[in-house]
Design an enzyme around this catalytic site. Sequence first.
Site, short mmCIF file in Angstrom:
data_model
loop_
_atom_site.label_atom_id
_atom_site.label_comp_id
_atom_site.label_asym_id
_atom_site.label_seq_id
_atom_site.Cartn_x
_atom_site.Cartn_y
_atom_site.Cartn_z
CG ASP A 7 -1.74 1.21 1.40
OD1 ASP A 7 -2.29 1.68 0.38
OD2 ASP A 7 -1.86 1.71 2.53
CG ASP A 9 -1.66 7.51 0.94
OD1 ASP A 9 -0.69 8.24 0.70
OD2 ASP A 9 -2.66 7.43 0.20
#
Length: 269
Positions: A7, A9
């Site tokens: 991922d 963020d």
Amino acid sequence: MTGLVFDCDGVLADTERDGHLPAFNETFEHFGLPVRWSEDEYAEKLRIGGGKERMASLFADPEFVRAAGVPQDEDARKDLLAQWHRTKTAAFKRLVSEGCIPPRPGIPRIISAALDAGWTVAVASTSAEESVRAVLENAVGKEAADRVPVFAGDVVPAKKPDPAVYRLAVSRLSLDPADTLVVEDSRNGLLAATGAGLACLVTVNGYTHDEDFTEAVLVVSELGDPGRPPVRVLANRSRATPGDYLTLEDLGSCVRAQPAREPDEEEIT
């Protein structure tokens, strides 16, 4: 292991507090919108996957709609939302370029080592692709970033916790789900990964440390680096035996911990 999917963020960098939140508020100010999100308010907004979707949640408040002069026409609202989001993305990219959002510990080390070992490394995120690529390049450098495929933004119609983006990454990169590990930081991301039949390692951050990570094979404070304080292992359902920091062998042990569950829907192609 053949696949390692991050991922963006909260995983590649602590982008939410230092990047996205100030970029949202700068955008609201730029357009004269009667809203500013506090850290606590933004923590609630993080339950919504995607930046445009977080902005669109403002339309649910009739007082905001009236004060901001938001049109009732749906197409006009979409155009307005797109304009706001372009401005917000530009503000976020500027913060990245100014060095305001350094990578989280272990990210440059692990990604470089995985690429050198011949693993397929990718990033799958609900954020805008421009923002994700900016964070990735800032974290690992342009040469390494150019070797990492990015699946982001509106590349799939449904955002996390829907597993669509991870299914797409697996399909496009011809990954073996049983030999692929996802690195996430939130419950929404964890559910997206496990919903796609993938094992998931979680590195918590200030916004997510109290969330439920029951399905994760390993939960740690960070990936860690030599010379830093030892990582804190919050839950370990894998065969990994982390020391002061995680290694590629630890990540491989996370995948070997348990067979990946097969997706219950057809993969997106």
